[in-house]
Design a protein around this motif. Structure first.
Motif, mmCIF file in Angstrom:
data_model
loop_
_atom_site.group_PDB
_atom_site.id
_atom_site.type_symbol
_atom_site.label_atom_id
_atom_site.label_comp_id
_atom_site.label_asym_id
_atom_site.label_seq_id
_atom_site.Cartn_x
_atom_site.Cartn_y
_atom_site.Cartn_z
ATOM 1 N N LYS A 7 37.055 46.760 47.887
ATOM 2 C CA LYS A 7 37.564 47.169 46.840
ATOM 3 C C LYS A 7 38.432 48.186 47.104
ATOM 4 O O LYS A 7 39.735 48.340 46.685
ATOM 5 C CB LYS A 7 36.770 47.468 45.757
ATOM 6 C CG LYS A 7 36.164 46.470 44.907
ATOM 7 C CD LYS A 7 35.198 46.865 43.979
ATOM 8 C CE LYS A 7 34.520 45.496 43.245
ATOM 9 N NZ LYS A 7 33.820 46.092 41.968
ATOM 10 N N THR A 28 41.392 49.948 34.946
ATOM 11 C CA THR A 28 40.378 50.598 34.756
ATOM 12 C C THR A 28 39.138 49.759 35.560
ATOM 13 O O THR A 28 39.333 48.573 35.559
ATOM 14 C CB THR A 28 39.928 50.303 33.077
ATOM 15 O OG1 THR A 28 40.673 51.020 32.176
ATOM 16 C CG2 THR A 28 38.388 50.865 32.646
ATOM 17 N N SER A 30 35.932 50.070 38.810
ATOM 18 C CA SER A 30 35.737 50.563 40.027
ATOM 19 C C SER A 30 36.874 50.421 41.041
ATOM 20 O O SER A 30 37.301 51.499 41.801
ATOM 21 C CB SER A 30 34.573 50.085 40.642
ATOM 22 O OG SER A 30 34.543 48.713 40.843
ATOM 23 N N THR A 31 37.794 49.239 40.904
ATOM 24 C CA THR A 31 38.994 48.975 41.874
ATOM 25 C C THR A 31 39.847 50.073 41.555
ATOM 26 O O THR A 31 40.576 50.642 42.283
ATOM 27 C CB THR A 31 39.315 47.550 42.186
ATOM 28 O OG1 THR A 31 38.037 46.865 41.931
ATOM 29 C CG2 THR A 31 40.066 47.114 43.051
ATOM 30 N N ASP A 81 46.021 47.028 38.543
ATOM 31 C CA ASP A 81 44.515 47.065 37.885
ATOM 32 C C ASP A 81 43.712 45.906 38.648
ATOM 33 O O ASP A 81 44.337 45.254 39.108
ATOM 34 C CB ASP A 81 44.758 46.595 36.552
ATOM 35 C CG ASP A 81 43.464 46.842 35.550
ATOM 36 O OD1 ASP A 81 42.406 47.282 36.046
ATOM 37 O OD2 ASP A 81 43.650 46.573 34.259
ATOM 38 N N GLY A 82 42.415 45.896 38.361
ATOM 39 C CA GLY A 82 41.473 45.020 38.849
ATOM 40 C C GLY A 82 41.480 43.929 38.011
ATOM 41 O O GLY A 82 42.025 43.852 36.957
ATOM 42 N N ASP A 84 38.221 40.515 36.868
ATOM 43 C CA ASP A 84 36.986 40.073 37.030
ATOM 44 C C ASP A 84 36.977 38.479 37.863
ATOM 45 O O ASP A 84 35.987 38.132 38.371
ATOM 46 C CB ASP A 84 36.121 39.788 35.926
ATOM 47 C CG ASP A 84 36.097 41.174 35.030
ATOM 48 O OD1 ASP A 84 35.318 42.050 35.654
ATOM 49 O OD2 ASP A 84 36.497 41.619 34.043
ATOM 50 N N GLY A 96 35.808 43.277 31.900
ATOM 51 C CA GLY A 96 34.336 43.467 32.194
ATOM 52 C C GLY A 96 33.966 45.040 31.641
ATOM 53 O O GLY A 96 32.704 45.222 31.519
ATOM 54 N N GLY A 97 35.083 45.693 31.821
ATOM 55 C CA GLY A 97 34.915 47.301 31.395
ATOM 56 C C GLY A 97 34.960 47.618 30.230
ATOM 57 O O GLY A 97 34.857 48.531 29.632
ATOM 58 N N GLY A 98 35.645 46.537 29.276
ATOM 59 C CA GLY A 98 35.767 46.888 27.886
ATOM 60 C C GLY A 98 37.016 47.150 27.701
ATOM 61 O O GLY A 98 37.339 47.382 26.424
ATOM 62 N N ALA A 99 38.080 47.527 28.507
ATOM 63 C CA ALA A 99 39.295 48.028 28.463
ATOM 64 C C ALA A 99 40.273 46.966 28.230
ATOM 65 O O ALA A 99 41.721 47.296 28.331
ATOM 66 C CB ALA A 99 39.469 49.025 29.406
ATOM 67 N N LEU A 100 39.952 45.944 27.961
ATOM 68 C CA LEU A 100 41.042 44.670 27.957
ATOM 69 C C LEU A 100 42.439 44.780 27.245
ATOM 70 O O LEU A 100 43.505 44.332 27.528
ATOM 71 C CB LEU A 100 40.397 43.276 27.845
ATOM 72 C CG LEU A 100 39.763 43.123 26.356
ATOM 73 C CD1 LEU A 100 39.512 41.745 25.906
ATOM 74 C CD2 LEU A 100 38.255 43.569 26.500
ATOM 75 N N GLU A 103 44.685 47.475 28.512
ATOM 76 C CA GLU A 103 45.236 46.712 29.805
ATOM 77 C C GLU A 103 46.185 45.827 29.601
ATOM 78 O O GLU A 103 47.185 45.997 30.160
ATOM 79 C CB GLU A 103 43.796 46.018 30.553
ATOM 80 C CG GLU A 103 43.047 47.229 30.813
ATOM 81 C CD GLU A 103 41.634 46.765 31.721
ATOM 82 O OE1 GLU A 103 41.006 47.144 32.291
ATOM 83 O OE2 GLU A 103 41.503 45.350 31.582
ATOM 84 N N LYS A 121 36.153 37.802 43.726
ATOM 85 C CA LYS A 121 36.729 37.447 42.553
ATOM 86 C C LYS A 121 37.509 36.116 42.478
ATOM 87 O O LYS A 121 38.029 35.691 41.433
ATOM 88 C CB LYS A 121 37.660 38.614 41.816
ATOM 89 C CG LYS A 121 36.824 40.154 41.925
ATOM 90 C CD LYS A 121 35.927 40.288 40.915
ATOM 91 C CE LYS A 121 35.363 41.559 40.953
ATOM 92 N NZ LYS A 121 36.093 42.677 40.412
HETATM 93 C C1 5RP Z 1 38.084 46.534 33.135
HETATM 94 C C2 5RP Z 1 38.565 45.597 33.894
HETATM 95 C C3 5RP Z 1 38.620 45.608 35.104
HETATM 96 O O1 5RP Z 1 39.532 45.495 35.893
HETATM 97 C C4 5RP Z 1 37.483 44.394 35.732
HETATM 98 O O2 5RP Z 1 36.114 44.579 34.767
HETATM 99 C C5 5RP Z 1 37.321 44.416 37.276
HETATM 100 O O3 5RP Z 1 36.402 45.684 37.660
HETATM 101 P P1 5RP Z 1 35.905 46.429 39.057
HETATM 102 O O4 5RP Z 1 37.128 46.674 39.741
HETATM 103 O O5 5RP Z 1 34.875 47.483 38.630
HETATM 104 O O6 5RP Z 1 35.121 44.995 39.443
HETATM 105 O O7 5RP Z 1 39.361 44.501 33.330
HETATM 106 O O8 5RP Z 1 38.156 46.279 31.657
#
Ligand code: 5RP
Length: 219
Positions: A7, A28, A30-31, A81-82, A84, A96-100, A103, A121
């Protein structure tokens, strides 16, 4: 190489797409956090950033990067952005982080969407990762029934509210053959704010961190 190392490597590779004087759209997770940390090294050369979540805004400010409002800063040249899940068509599942929702807004307002993922992924079909759907709280049961009607198994994300004050239903059991169609179909359920499929506006560039380096796919 660990997943987190992949990542970090792919996030750093995305820096190459950022030009001096730009306002950068920031995702949003970890990536995206690795990308923010990398961007800090060139902060004097950018004009600022637009964040897709309060968490990313806080991290950016912690590095001394100015966080701007999309209404005054947009349209943006780039969004990083990253995701899932990602297919070879650059269709994504996110949230996955709830910011869709934020984003999706920042991605829509950006000229180029650079998606940064590690190799775990990459998928042939979206759906193994439960699809996040942001829902107005009073519509939760109505939307859940509609999603069951579409063949999904929606599960309320416990003890979670989005930055917009809404709830998330994570929809299990979908094998998504037509992501563009399903994205629109779910968005049309009354009470849905948005869903985590990014297919109508897919990524433009997909950078994949692998054990042997970073690979690139374009639309
Ligand atoms: C947050 C997201 C992230 O981009 C997705 O969950 C990937 O997360 P990570 O980089 O932590 O694996 O859509 O809403």
């Amino acid at each position: 190489m660990t997943q987190d190392e992949m990542k970090k490597a792919v996030a750093e590779a995305a820096l190459e797409y950022v030009q001096s004087g730009w306002i950068v759209g920031i995702g949003t997770g970890s990536t995206a956090n690795h990308f923010i940390d990398a961007l800090a090294k060139m902060k004097s050369r950018i004009d600022g950033a637009v964040a897709s979540s309060e968490a990313s805004a806080e991290r950016l400010r912690g590095h001394g990067i100015e966080v701007m409002d999309l209404n005054s800063a947009g349209p943006l040249p780039i969004y990083v952005d990253g995701a899932d899940e990602a297919t070879k068509y650059l269709h994504l599942t996110k949230g996955g982080g709830g910011a869709l929702t934020r984003e999706k807004i920042v991605a829509a307002a950006s000229e180029t969407f650079i998606c940064v993922i590690d190799e775990t992924k990459q998928v042939d079909y979206l759906g193994a990762f439960p699809l996040p759907v942001e829902v107005i709280p009073m519509a939760r049961s109505h939307v859940a029934r509609a999603l069951v009607g579409m063949g999904g198994n929606p599960v309320l994300r416990e003890n979670f509210r989005t930055d917009n004050g809404n709830v998330i239903l994570d929809v299990h059991g979908l094998r998504i053959m037509n992501a563009v169609e399903l994205e629109s179909e779910i968005d049309h359920i009354a009470g849905v704010v948005s869903n985590g499929l990014f297919a109508r506006r897919p990524a433009d560039v997909l950078l994949v961190g692998t054990a042997t380096g970073v690979t690139k796919l374009t639309a």
